[in-house]
Design a protein around this motif. Structure first.
Motif, mmCIF file in Angstrom:
data_model
loop_
_atom_site.group_PDB
_atom_site.id
_atom_site.type_symbol
_atom_site.label_atom_id
_atom_site.label_comp_id
_atom_site.label_asym_id
_atom_site.label_seq_id
_atom_site.Cartn_x
_atom_site.Cartn_y
_atom_site.Cartn_z
ATOM 1 N N ARG A 498 0.732 -1.139 0.020
ATOM 2 C CA ARG A 498 -0.054 -0.028 -0.025
ATOM 3 C C ARG A 498 0.872 1.209 0.005
ATOM 4 N NH1 ARG A 498 -2.774 0.194 5.012
ATOM 5 N NH2 ARG A 498 -0.650 -0.824 5.855
ATOM 6 N N VAL A 499 0.019 2.451 -0.246
ATOM 7 C CA VAL A 499 1.173 3.614 -0.126
ATOM 8 C C VAL A 499 0.002 4.967 0.441
ATOM 9 C CG1 VAL A 499 0.051 4.377 -2.452
ATOM 10 C CG2 VAL A 499 2.458 5.219 -1.753
ATOM 11 N N ALA A 500 0.880 5.553 1.446
ATOM 12 C CA ALA A 500 0.086 6.980 1.572
ATOM 13 C C ALA A 500 0.414 8.121 0.924
ATOM 14 C CB ALA A 500 0.450 7.093 3.001
ATOM 15 N N LEU A 501 -0.842 8.757 0.669
ATOM 16 C CA LEU A 501 -0.368 10.105 -0.143
ATOM 17 C C LEU A 501 -0.727 11.163 0.855
ATOM 18 C CD1 LEU A 501 -1.962 9.270 -3.761
ATOM 19 C CD2 LEU A 501 0.407 9.149 -2.812
ATOM 20 N N VAL A 502 -0.161 12.242 0.923
ATOM 21 C CA VAL A 502 -0.258 13.365 2.037
ATOM 22 C C VAL A 502 -0.078 14.535 1.542
ATOM 23 C CG1 VAL A 502 0.359 14.033 4.276
ATOM 24 C CG2 VAL A 502 0.775 11.608 3.731
ATOM 25 N N VAL A 503 -0.804 15.637 1.583
ATOM 26 C CA VAL A 503 -0.710 17.032 1.307
ATOM 27 C C VAL A 503 -1.178 17.807 2.497
ATOM 28 C CG1 VAL A 503 -1.583 18.792 -0.021
ATOM 29 C CG2 VAL A 503 -1.031 16.678 -1.272
ATOM 30 N N GLY A 504 -0.419 18.770 2.868
ATOM 31 C CA GLY A 504 -0.660 19.743 3.908
ATOM 32 C C GLY A 504 -0.281 21.083 3.845
ATOM 33 N N ASP A 505 -0.972 22.152 4.770
ATOM 34 C CA ASP A 505 -0.623 23.531 4.663
ATOM 35 C C ASP A 505 -0.669 24.051 5.952
ATOM 36 O OD1 ASP A 505 -0.626 26.041 4.009
ATOM 37 O OD2 ASP A 505 -2.225 26.175 2.904
ATOM 38 N N TYR A 587 -4.917 13.011 4.582
ATOM 39 C CA TYR A 587 -4.270 11.699 4.379
ATOM 40 C C TYR A 587 -5.093 10.709 3.793
ATOM 41 C CZ TYR A 587 -1.303 7.945 6.339
ATOM 42 O OH TYR A 587 -0.495 7.006 6.528
ATOM 43 N N MET A 588 -4.296 10.013 2.568
ATOM 44 C CA MET A 588 -4.904 9.088 1.792
ATOM 45 C C MET A 588 -4.212 7.686 1.826
ATOM 46 S SD MET A 588 -6.249 9.543 -2.047
ATOM 47 C CE MET A 588 -7.106 10.948 -1.756
ATOM 48 N N VAL A 589 -4.898 6.548 2.177
ATOM 49 C CA VAL A 589 -4.037 5.364 1.846
ATOM 50 C C VAL A 589 -4.913 4.609 0.592
ATOM 51 C CG1 VAL A 589 -3.703 3.065 2.951
ATOM 52 C CG2 VAL A 589 -3.655 5.339 4.196
ATOM 53 N N TYR A 590 -4.018 4.140 -0.324
ATOM 54 C CA TYR A 590 -4.384 3.280 -1.421
ATOM 55 C C TYR A 590 -3.716 2.043 -1.321
ATOM 56 C CZ TYR A 590 -4.826 1.595 -6.123
ATOM 57 O OH TYR A 590 -5.464 0.905 -7.070
ATOM 58 N N PRO A 592 -3.301 -1.379 -3.642
ATOM 59 C CA PRO A 592 -3.205 -1.789 -5.132
ATOM 60 C C PRO A 592 -3.810 -3.222 -5.188
ATOM 61 C CG PRO A 592 -1.070 -2.050 -4.267
ATOM 62 C CD PRO A 592 -1.895 -1.176 -3.243
ATOM 63 N N VAL A 593 -3.932 -3.876 -3.982
ATOM 64 C CA VAL A 593 -4.735 -5.458 -4.063
ATOM 65 C C VAL A 593 -6.091 -5.092 -3.985
ATOM 66 C CG1 VAL A 593 -4.777 -7.584 -2.809
ATOM 67 C CG2 VAL A 593 -2.780 -6.215 -2.882
ATOM 68 N N SER A 594 -6.667 -4.543 -3.155
ATOM 69 C CA SER A 594 -8.256 -4.438 -3.174
ATOM 70 C C SER A 594 -8.731 -3.210 -4.034
ATOM 71 C CB SER A 594 -8.506 -4.082 -1.605
ATOM 72 O OG SER A 594 -8.080 -2.945 -1.216
ATOM 73 N N ARG A 595 -7.695 -2.247 -4.623
ATOM 74 C CA ARG A 595 -7.860 -1.134 -5.138
ATOM 75 C C ARG A 595 -8.960 -0.112 -4.527
ATOM 76 N NH1 ARG A 595 -11.064 -1.940 -9.173
ATOM 77 N NH2 ARG A 595 -11.279 -4.088 -9.204
ATOM 78 N N ARG A 596 -8.977 -0.291 -3.065
ATOM 79 C CA ARG A 596 -9.684 0.630 -2.236
ATOM 80 C C ARG A 596 -8.808 1.841 -1.712
ATOM 81 N NH1 ARG A 596 -14.492 -0.819 -1.864
ATOM 82 N NH2 ARG A 596 -14.951 0.673 -0.299
ATOM 83 N N CYS A 597 -9.249 3.132 -1.582
ATOM 84 C CA CYS A 597 -8.806 3.983 -1.249
ATOM 85 C C CYS A 597 -9.579 4.427 -0.031
ATOM 86 C CB CYS A 597 -8.987 5.343 -2.320
ATOM 87 S SG CYS A 597 -7.632 6.551 -1.945
ATOM 88 N N THR A 598 -8.697 4.906 1.072
ATOM 89 C CA THR A 598 -9.312 5.560 2.270
ATOM 90 C C THR A 598 -8.526 6.923 2.717
ATOM 91 O OG1 THR A 598 -9.687 3.150 3.169
ATOM 92 C CG2 THR A 598 -9.810 4.916 4.802
ATOM 93 N N ALA A 599 -9.351 7.816 3.206
ATOM 94 C CA ALA A 599 -8.737 9.162 3.309
ATOM 95 C C ALA A 599 -9.761 9.658 4.509
ATOM 96 C CB ALA A 599 -9.298 10.053 1.987
ATOM 97 N N ALA A 600 -9.027 10.711 5.094
ATOM 98 C CA ALA A 600 -9.446 11.531 6.047
ATOM 99 C C ALA A 600 -8.924 12.909 5.890
ATOM 100 C CB ALA A 600 -8.929 11.227 7.521
ATOM 101 N N SER A 601 -9.685 14.037 6.341
ATOM 102 C CA SER A 601 -9.367 15.393 6.077
ATOM 103 C C SER A 601 -9.464 16.480 7.331
ATOM 104 C CB SER A 601 -10.306 16.042 4.883
ATOM 105 O OG SER A 601 -9.870 17.426 4.847
ATOM 106 N N ALA A 602 -8.231 17.054 7.376
ATOM 107 C CA ALA A 602 -8.410 17.741 8.526
ATOM 108 C C ALA A 602 -8.675 19.285 7.854
ATOM 109 C CB ALA A 602 -7.101 17.821 9.419
#
Length: 838
Positions: A498-505, A587-590, A592-602
């Motif tokens: 899996r991989v986590a994608l992060v963007v913040g400010d 913060y988002m986690v993808y 590739p096995v299940s092709r599901r994406c989970t995300a939470a936002s602040a």
């Protein structure tokens, strides 16, 4: 004597006494003396200060019993010989004549002329007739007034031709009165001066009202440029008809120059330093000074200033100066020998180097010894001085806060007047103000470069290798005065491919925002490494931000008692005002096995998704509060993505513009994402060019990820019974799959890992138990069970029978760990094949 604006008539013979031997006085309608000549002072002994303002009868009255009609009769028009009383009490015999006239305002007054009989024998004159020719009377009075006037005064008729001119006018114009008589002013003065004056005279003839205006120029070719306040007054007959106009000029050159200097300094304050760019600030100074003070201006700054070093001029040897700006009254500045940005080396003996060493300004003529030596050491500049006729030079140091930044050279070649000491003082003031602006720009550039370097060092230098997504990114710092901000992005590989994608400010700009961004990014990576779900991870980050804000508040309150200088505002990022520490994060986690994406936002803008068919939309992630605000929980959103989908994560600087609001920015982003962009890099460039102005007012972080998927041939999953005998079967299944994949080299290692992990799950965990192998660039072995008890690595002692399983796993695997989920936990280990064939 000064006639104080009197319109003087002439006598009956058309001639007046010699002013050198006659005494004249002017008396108003009340009998008060308003004018008193030097001849009157010599004749009767009364000084001007005592005579003016006194009744005329007290000063000129004859002794009683003289037997002559005397002075009282003269006031009624009598003329002839009489006795007047001297200041010492004696009697003086004079020839006396009184002429009626009018002052500049049209009020009646009398001109009294007296002279000793032996010096000016007038002889008895007839009583003036009421029908005395008006022109003759005016001629006599004008003769006296113009003969004694030191101001430039002239009278013009209705044809705008000169009738009379004073001695002051003759002196200023370099012509005699006879040479000016009968000529129009267009025949005497330069066109731009005479046009304004003649237009004023025409208006006065038409309106009968006086006018006042200013003209600037040279009254004659050899004179210096001067500014005159010109007054055009009507000369009216008793009937109110304007027959002539009187033109008088007052030299107001110094007052005009003083106003020009004040206006120039005001323009320097408002126009120099509009940006925090060193080169632009220097150019603004050159633009303001050229044409108004100098014909050619150069500004050279120390080369060390542009290399991020504290500028320290050398006092020995040649000095390297970089041309920051120059400007000229001639198009293209042909006087310049180098272009802006180039470095020139000035010999030690030249005025610019001496100016830097001493911090003093210098005023030179090109014939001065210092300039001749400079020309000898610099033939190229010597040719410029000769070809353009440069005759006057000022060298001004640019110093601010005790630091020498450079030098400015101002020269004249078009303007004939050389520089004066007042010009040097003005140039010094301009240089001082411009130097402060340049130093502000220098300090801002240095601090911004430091903050930008810090921020770039805290951002990912190279994204880690992973197979879940293909990524491209952009980071653009703000180009406004506020400096760089606290935007960041990250790509974090997680367990299970899996991989986590992060963007913040981080809200705010400057070093504080950059440092806070680095701390938050490190915390996110640390919490992501323990495989926390997105909502739990944001909870921990929110606590961290709250603690950081509390620490800063404590530090600020504790430093109030320390007396330190406060940085001046306007220097750039160091002068920012401390506010509450607030940040946003997505913060988002993808997987590739299940092709599901989970995300939470602040409090962060929603991510965008572009499906393989080119349709773009925004994911409805529950918007939690920004980090540092607290009070509300964070929620997650989960969805499935087709393989090849495009994820777009960004900060608000991408969609918030000066010409549109956030909603418009989101719509523009959606349309831009739906346009085919080819590669991810091309899509990034297209988004930046479409959505951002040339100089964005806020930082921008953009992260694009194209999702991949692991096929069934890359993942093998088995359910394992919760009994010790199932360990052998699990080993066999794993070995068979490794054989299918051709990974014989790591078979023994995987066999040991499967045995240890499955055995631990059966012994210490709870059903259901599952074994999974994932083949990517590495081979991942995972064992899951229904227990939430976390495993702990420990070193087994010599006589211990257990405790060696996880230690053995840690020794054999490149990486290992555990993660919790709603159904229990998963322990995983990652093996890198020796030949990289995985």
């Amino acid at each position: 004597m000064d006639m104080h604006g009197a319109t003087a008539p002439g006598n009956g013979s058309g001639e007046l006494p010699d002013p050198a031997v006659s005494a004249t006085a002017v008396v108003d309608a009340r009998g008060i003396v308003t004018g008193w000549s030097a001849g009157a002072e010599r004749l009767l002994g009364y000084p001007r200060q005592e005579a003016v303002g006194c009744p005329v009868a007290r000063l000129l009255g004859a002794d009683e019993g003289d037997g002559a009609e005397g002075f009282p009769a003269a006031l009624d028009g009598w003329s002839g010989k009489t006795l007047l009383r001297h200041r010492d009490g004696g009697r003086v015999e004079v020839w006396l004549r009184v002429y009626p006239s009018y002052d500049a305002a049209g009020n009646a007054q009398q001109l009294i002329v007296a002279a000793p009989p032996d010096r000016l024998p007038l002889g008895p004159q007839p009583r003036p007739s009421p029908d005395l020719d008006e022109a003759t009377t005016e001629e006599a009075t004008t003769e006296v007034a113009f003969a004694q006037s030191h101001l430039p005064v002239a009278i013009y008729d209705s044809d705008l031709r000169s009738v009379r001119a004073s001695a002051g006018a003759a002196r200023e114009l370099g012509l005699t009165e006879e040479q000016m008589r009968g000529r129009r002013i267009t025949d005497i003065l330069p066109p731009h001066i005479c046009t304004a004056i003649e237009e004023g005279m025409c208006r006065v003839f038409g309106t009968g009202e006086p006018e006042q205006f200013q003209v600037h120029g040279r009254p004659r070719a050899e004179a210096r440029e001067r500014t005159w306040s010109v007054t055009v007054s009507p000369l009216k007959t008793p009937a109110g008809v304007v027959r002539h106009v009187q033109l008088s000029a007052l030299d107001v050159t110094e007052q005009h120059r003083a106003r020009q200097r004040l206006a120039l300094l005001n323009d320097v304050s408002t126009q120099v330093g509009s940006t925090l760019d060193v080169m632009r600030t220097a150019q603004e100074m050159a633009d303001v000074a050229v044409g108004r003070l100098a014909d050619f201006v150069t500004i050279d700054l120390l080369d060390s200033l542009f290399r991020g070093m504290e500028p320290t001029p050398s006092v020995t040897g040649t000095v390297a100066l970089r041309r920051a700006a120059h400007q000229s009254v001639l198009p293209g500045a042909p006087e310049a020998v180098i272009r802006p940005g180039e470095v020139d080396y000035y010999p030690e003996s030249t005025p610019p180097v001496r100016c830097l060493a001493t911090g003093r300004s210098y005023l030179h003529r090109t014939l001065d010894e210092a300039i001749r030596q400079w020309q000898g050491a610099d033939p190229e500049r010597s040719a410029v001085v000769r070809d353009f006729g440069i005759h006057s030079i000022m060298v001004i140091p640019l110093r601010a806060r005790g630091i020498s930044l450079g030098v400015s050279v101002l020269s004249r070649h078009r303007r004939r007047d050389p520089f004066e000491e007042d010009d040097l003082l003005l140039a010094e003031e301009i240089g001082a103000r411009a130097a402060v602006a340049v130093d502000n720009a220098r300090r801002f550039t240095l601090e911004r470069t430091t903050a930008l370097g810090l921020q770039r060092s805290l951002l990912p230098q190279r994204l880690p290798a992973q197979e879940a997504v293909e990524v491209a990114h952009r980071y653009l710092p703000a180009r406004a005065r506020a400096g760089v901000g606290g935007d960041w992005f990250d790509v974090i590989p997680l367990s299970g491919a899996r991989v986590a994608l992060v963007v913040g400010d981080v809200v705010g700009h400057g070093l504080r925002a950059s440092a806070t961004m680095g701390r938050l990014r490190t915390a996110v990576r640390t919490l992501a490494d323990v495989d926390l779900p997105p909502d739990e991870l944001l909870v921990h980050i929110d606590d961290l931000v709250t603690h950081l804000a509390a620490e800063e508040d404590t530090a600020e309150s504790g430093s109030e008692s320390i007396s330190e200088p406060v940085p001046e505002p306007g220097f750039g990022i160091t002068a920012e005002i401390s506010t509450d520490l607030i940040a946003t994060c997505l913060y988002m986690v993808y997987d590739p096995v299940s092709r599901r994406c989970t995300a939470a936002s602040a409090g962060h803008p929603p991510p965008a998704v572009v499906t393989p068919d080119g349709v773009a939309d925004f994911i409805d992630v529950p918007p939690g509060p920004p980090l540092g605000v607290g009070g509300l929980p964070f929620e997650t959103a989960e969805w499935e993505l087709p393989q090849g989908s495009l994820l777009a994560l960004y900060t608000d600087g991408l969609i918030a513009g000066t010409d549109h609001d956030l909603d418009s920015g989101l719509r523009l982003l959606r349309r831009s994402l739906e346009r085919p962009g080819g590669s991810l890099e091309a899509t990034c460039d297209n988004l930046i060019q479409t959505l951002l102005p040339v100089q964005p007012s806020d930082d921008v972080a953009l992260l694009l990820a194209r999702t991949g998927a692991l096929g069934t041939g890359q993942v093998a999953t088995w359910d394992v019974p919760s009994e010790p005998a199932a360990v052998a079967g699990a080993r066999v299944q794993a070995l068979n799959r490794l054989a299918d994949w051709g990974l014989h080299d790591i078979a023994f290692t995987i066999e040991v890992l499967v045995s240890e992990l499955v055995t631990n799950a059966i012994r210490y965990g709870r059903p259901p138990i599952q074994l999974r192998l994932i083949r990517t660039s590495a081979l991942i072995c995972e064992v899951s069970d229904g227990s939430s008890t976390a495993p702990h690595l420990r070193r087994a002692r010599t006589l211990d029978e257990g405790g060696r399983g996880l230690f053995l796993v840690a020794q054999l695997a490149e990486r290992w760990g555990s993660r919790h989920h709603a159904a229990g936990k998963t322990i995983w280990a990652e093996i890198e094949p020796p030949d990289g064939r995985a």
